[in-house]
Scaffold this motif. Sequence first.
Motif, PDB file in Angstrom:
ATOM      1  N   HIS A 150     -21.070  -9.141  19.143  1.00 24.76           N
ATOM      2  CA  HIS A 150     -21.851 -10.352  18.929  1.00 24.76           C
ATOM      3  C   HIS A 150     -20.948 -11.580  19.010  1.00 24.76           C
ATOM      4  CE1 HIS A 150     -19.914 -10.329  15.020  1.00 24.76           C
ATOM      5  NE2 HIS A 150     -20.197  -9.053  14.994  1.00 24.76           N
ATOM      6  N   ASP A 151     -21.571 -12.720  19.027  1.00 19.30           N
ATOM      7  CA  ASP A 151     -20.830 -13.984  19.043  1.00 19.30           C
ATOM      8  C   ASP A 151     -19.863 -14.001  17.855  1.00 19.30           C
ATOM      9  OD1 ASP A 151     -19.984 -16.483  19.548  1.00 19.30           O
ATOM     10  OD2 ASP A 151     -21.842 -17.499  19.030  1.00 19.30           O
ATOM     11  N   GLY A 152     -18.598 -14.218  18.120  1.00 18.92           N
ATOM     12  CA  GLY A 152     -17.602 -14.250  17.054  1.00 18.92           C
ATOM     13  C   GLY A 152     -16.889 -12.919  16.849  1.00 18.92           C
ATOM     14  N   ALA A 153     -17.345 -11.876  17.532  1.00 21.81           N
ATOM     15  CA  ALA A 153     -16.674 -10.573  17.395  1.00 21.81           C
ATOM     16  C   ALA A 153     -15.281 -10.634  18.022  1.00 21.81           C
ATOM     17  CB  ALA A 153     -17.505  -9.493  18.078  1.00 21.81           C
ATOM     18  N   ARG A 154     -14.402  -9.740  17.562  1.00 18.56           N
ATOM     19  CA  ARG A 154     -13.027  -9.723  18.096  1.00 18.56           C
ATOM     20  C   ARG A 154     -12.737  -8.352  18.701  1.00 18.56           C
ATOM     21  NH1 ARG A 154      -8.656 -10.168  15.139  1.00 18.56           N
ATOM     22  NH2 ARG A 154      -7.515 -11.614  16.445  1.00 18.56           N
ATOM     23  N   VAL A 155     -12.129  -8.398  19.874  1.00 16.17           N
ATOM     24  CA  VAL A 155     -11.702  -7.177  20.556  1.00 16.17           C
ATOM     25  C   VAL A 155     -10.191  -7.253  20.730  1.00 16.17           C
ATOM     26  CG1 VAL A 155     -11.901  -5.762  22.638  1.00 16.17           C
ATOM     27  CG2 VAL A 155     -13.885  -7.060  21.824  1.00 16.17           C
ATOM     28  N   VAL A 156      -9.518  -6.150  20.449  1.00 14.34           N
ATOM     29  CA  VAL A 156      -8.070  -6.094  20.655  1.00 14.34           C
ATOM     30  C   VAL A 156      -7.784  -5.028  21.704  1.00 14.34           C
ATOM     31  CG1 VAL A 156      -5.837  -5.584  19.600  1.00 14.34           C
ATOM     32  CG2 VAL A 156      -7.566  -6.876  18.317  1.00 14.34           C
ATOM     33  N   THR A 157      -6.995  -5.409  22.681  1.00  7.66           N
ATOM     34  CA  THR A 157      -6.609  -4.477  23.735  1.00  7.66           C
ATOM     35  C   THR A 157      -5.147  -4.722  24.102  1.00  7.66           C
ATOM     36  OG1 THR A 157      -7.304  -3.554  25.863  1.00  7.66           O
ATOM     37  CG2 THR A 157      -7.387  -5.947  25.655  1.00  7.66           C
ATOM     38  N   THR A 158      -4.684  -4.111  25.179  1.00  9.88           N
ATOM     39  CA  THR A 158      -3.260  -4.224  25.511  1.00  9.88           C
ATOM     40  C   THR A 158      -3.083  -4.731  26.943  1.00  9.88           C
ATOM     41  OG1 THR A 158      -2.750  -2.126  26.619  1.00  9.88           O
ATOM     42  CG2 THR A 158      -3.062  -2.055  24.220  1.00  9.88           C
ATOM     43  N   CYS A 159      -1.875  -5.181  27.211  1.00 11.47           N
ATOM     44  CA  CYS A 159      -1.577  -5.681  28.553  1.00 11.47           C
ATOM     45  C   CYS A 159      -1.441  -4.548  29.565  1.00 11.47           C
ATOM     46  CB  CYS A 159      -0.302  -6.520  28.538  1.00 11.47           C
ATOM     47  SG  CYS A 159       1.186  -5.534  28.272  1.00 11.47           S
ATOM     48  N   MET A 160      -1.439  -3.314  29.097  1.00 11.25           N
ATOM     49  CA  MET A 160      -1.260  -2.182  30.010  1.00 11.25           C
ATOM     50  C   MET A 160      -2.585  -1.692  30.598  1.00 11.25           C
ATOM     51  SD  MET A 160       1.932  -2.010  30.060  1.00 11.25           S
ATOM     52  CE  MET A 160       2.217  -0.542  31.048  1.00 11.25           C
ATOM     53  N   GLU A 161      -3.663  -2.405  30.264  1.00  9.41           N
ATOM     54  CA  GLU A 161      -4.977  -1.931  30.712  1.00  9.41           C
ATOM     55  C   GLU A 161      -5.195  -2.160  32.206  1.00  9.41           C
ATOM     56  OE1 GLU A 161      -6.726  -0.301  28.330  1.00  9.41           O
ATOM     57  OE2 GLU A 161      -4.981  -0.838  27.124  1.00  9.41           O
ATOM     58  N   HIS A 162      -6.061  -1.337  32.716  1.00 16.50           N
ATOM     59  CA  HIS A 162      -6.567  -1.429  34.092  1.00 16.50           C
ATOM     60  C   HIS A 162      -7.665  -2.503  34.112  1.00 16.50           C
ATOM     61  CE1 HIS A 162      -8.788   0.024  37.698  1.00 16.50           C
ATOM     62  NE2 HIS A 162      -7.665   0.625  38.044  1.00 16.50           N
ATOM     63  N   ASN A 163      -7.950  -3.017  35.294  1.00 22.79           N
ATOM     64  CA  ASN A 163      -9.028  -4.002  35.408  1.00 22.79           C
ATOM     65  C   ASN A 163     -10.394  -3.447  34.998  1.00 22.79           C
ATOM     66  OD1 ASN A 163      -7.794  -6.402  36.086  1.00 22.79           O
ATOM     67  ND2 ASN A 163      -7.865  -6.035  38.291  1.00 22.79           N
ATOM     68  N   SER A 164     -10.525  -2.128  34.972  1.00 20.04           N
ATOM     69  CA  SER A 164     -11.800  -1.556  34.528  1.00 20.04           C
ATOM     70  C   SER A 164     -12.027  -1.787  33.046  1.00 20.04           C
ATOM     71  CB  SER A 164     -11.864  -0.058  34.846  1.00 20.04           C
ATOM     72  OG  SER A 164     -10.755   0.600  34.287  1.00 20.04           O
ATOM     73  N   VAL A 165     -10.986  -2.195  32.338  1.00 22.82           N
ATOM     74  CA  VAL A 165     -11.115  -2.651  30.944  1.00 22.82           C
ATOM     75  C   VAL A 165     -11.008  -4.172  30.888  1.00 22.82           C
ATOM     76  CG1 VAL A 165      -9.950  -2.710  28.697  1.00 22.82           C
ATOM     77  CG2 VAL A 165     -10.323  -0.530  29.859  1.00 22.82           C
ATOM     78  N   LEU A 166      -9.986  -4.713  31.563  1.00 17.51           N
ATOM     79  CA  LEU A 166      -9.738  -6.160  31.450  1.00 17.51           C
ATOM     80  C   LEU A 166     -10.916  -6.989  31.960  1.00 17.51           C
ATOM     81  CD1 LEU A 166      -5.988  -6.292  32.596  1.00 17.51           C
ATOM     82  CD2 LEU A 166      -6.882  -6.472  30.254  1.00 17.51           C
ATOM     83  N   ARG A 167     -11.522  -6.543  33.060  1.00 14.42           N
ATOM     84  CA  ARG A 167     -12.601  -7.351  33.625  1.00 14.42           C
ATOM     85  C   ARG A 167     -13.892  -7.302  32.802  1.00 14.42           C
ATOM     86  NH1 ARG A 167     -11.338  -6.727  40.134  1.00 14.42           N
ATOM     87  NH2 ARG A 167      -9.851  -8.432  40.220  1.00 14.42           N
ATOM     88  N   PRO A 168     -14.331  -6.132  32.319  1.00 11.60           N
ATOM     89  CA  PRO A 168     -15.497  -6.164  31.411  1.00 11.60           C
ATOM     90  C   PRO A 168     -15.229  -7.018  30.172  1.00 11.60           C
ATOM     91  CG  PRO A 168     -15.114  -3.924  32.151  1.00 11.60           C
ATOM     92  CD  PRO A 168     -13.957  -4.751  32.662  1.00 11.60           C
ATOM     93  N   LEU A 169     -13.996  -6.957  29.655  1.00 10.50           N
ATOM     94  CA  LEU A 169     -13.683  -7.768  28.470  1.00 10.50           C
ATOM     95  C   LEU A 169     -13.667  -9.258  28.824  1.00 10.50           C
ATOM     96  CD1 LEU A 169     -10.939  -5.623  26.662  1.00 10.50           C
ATOM     97  CD2 LEU A 169     -13.354  -5.885  26.061  1.00 10.50           C
ATOM     98  N   ALA A 170     -13.099  -9.592  29.967  1.00 10.56           N
ATOM     99  CA  ALA A 170     -13.093 -11.005  30.397  1.00 10.56           C
ATOM    100  C   ALA A 170     -14.525 -11.486  30.615  1.00 10.56           C
ATOM    101  CB  ALA A 170     -12.276 -11.164  31.675  1.00 10.56           C
ATOM    102  N   HIS A 171     -15.353 -10.576  31.114  1.00  8.85           N
ATOM    103  CA  HIS A 171     -16.748 -10.925  31.371  1.00  8.85           C
ATOM    104  C   HIS A 171     -17.477 -11.249  30.065  1.00  8.85           C
ATOM    105  CE1 HIS A 171     -20.654 -10.794  33.368  1.00  8.85           C
ATOM    106  NE2 HIS A 171     -21.068 -10.026  32.379  1.00  8.85           N
TER     107      HIS A 171
END
Lengths: 95, 391
Positions: B94-115
């Motif tokens: 939801h609005d205001g939620a926080r997601v933590v991930t790593t710089c080692m991710e593939h675009n199949s993670v980075l792009r959905p998160l950026a989206h």
Amino acid sequence: MRIVETRKVEDCFDGSAVYAYRFDTPWTEREIRALGALGKLEFFPDFPRPLFRLLGEGGWQMKGVLGEDVCKAIYPRAGRESIRQRFEQEYSDPS
Amino acid sequence: MQRVHASNIGDPIYLNNAATSWPKAPGVPEAVAAWLAQPPHDAARSGSITPADPAADCRRLLARLLGDVDPCRIALTHSATESLNLAILGVGLHDGARVVTTCMEHNSVLRPLAHIARTTGVEVRIVGASQDGVVDAEDFAQALRPSADLVVVNHASNVTGTVQDVGLLFALAHDVGALTLLDASQSAGNVPVIPAAMGADMVAINGHKSLHGPPGVGALYVREGLDLQQWMVGGTGVRSSLRLHPAEMPIRLEAGTPNGAGLAGWAVALRWHAREGHAHVQRKAALTATLRRALHDLPEVRVYGGHAADDRVGIVSVNLRGVQPEDLGFALEAGFRITCRTGLHCAPLAHEAIGSAPDGTVRLSLSSFTRPEEVDAAVSALRRLSARMAA
């Protein structure tokens, strides 16, 4: 040699300009050596498949293999279209 | 006299298995072809009484692979990317939620998160890694504060072969109440992926890499008690009288005609893996170690991943001093018929961590079927290219 087929190729980088060309005849050693007039030529005739790379003025490059009828050209951002047109023009004349 | 090269210099060598593996497990091409050559039978959809059910077989075999989870908690998808999207978009951020991930991710993670960061008010924190690609647990814990709703971690890097200490990272995530999603795209089939032991609430898997199945099949494991929101609904072939898409797993997350041919092939691959996978991975690990050592010994070659790279993953990323990765990859492919992968490998942020930005690396990736002589040929080719091309 004459270009008979051109295809734009995507790579990892946004905004890059990579083109694959097919020619009407395979690259011979004479044709490869003649590329030296267009820039700095690297030719590795002793590799299992002898490959060449041309580093042209303005930062463009072209790569291919002796005996094959294809090559790949990578054009820089600056002056991309004019360099590409010059190269394609060079290989458009059937004579 | 004109030199005309001999094009037949031996079989091509395929070292791009981290993209998609080849060859496939024994029997996979035949199973796919057999499925396509016959009229499809589906007990639920056609009244057929055939006992064959590749989807059920895949679910059962995947359940065993994941440490005997409930097969009903495994949704079959068309790729790990689809699985990751189902999970990331399905946890209800939801609005205001926080997601933590790593710089080692593939675009199949980075792009959905950026989206979702762009289209909603979700904040995405990306934790860095060492030059070997290892995510530091303290940095990770700090990023989790004051709170996190979802954590996404790449198990095995598709750039370096580094395997993260997922158990530790996910324990930290659970301490703050975050859900955990594991991207097992490069690890499944190579290293144990046991959600219960790792604390993974969700696991995304594909079929076409180290599980040696065909492309177009994947899976998402979702632990009991976690109901992902449905964002793709439609035909299921069962319970068609319902106005809404069924709510229970696994069809909760499965809409549309399944990839029957792909699942038929994947079932064969998963059976093969259950029987012989471990021995093959051990052999691949030994070959990868041989390749890594030999390339370390070439002074002009830089090998990425250091001691953190896990040889079972089968990935060795390199660069040659003064040579663009694309040029080296071309020389390997065109000059020596060795297929590898060049550039960023769809993991752009990883290269900033390991020191290969902005041009990336040349990635050599082995499979369970890579032969010792193919590794020898790759080392020999890189030795020659090092002597001829390095600046």
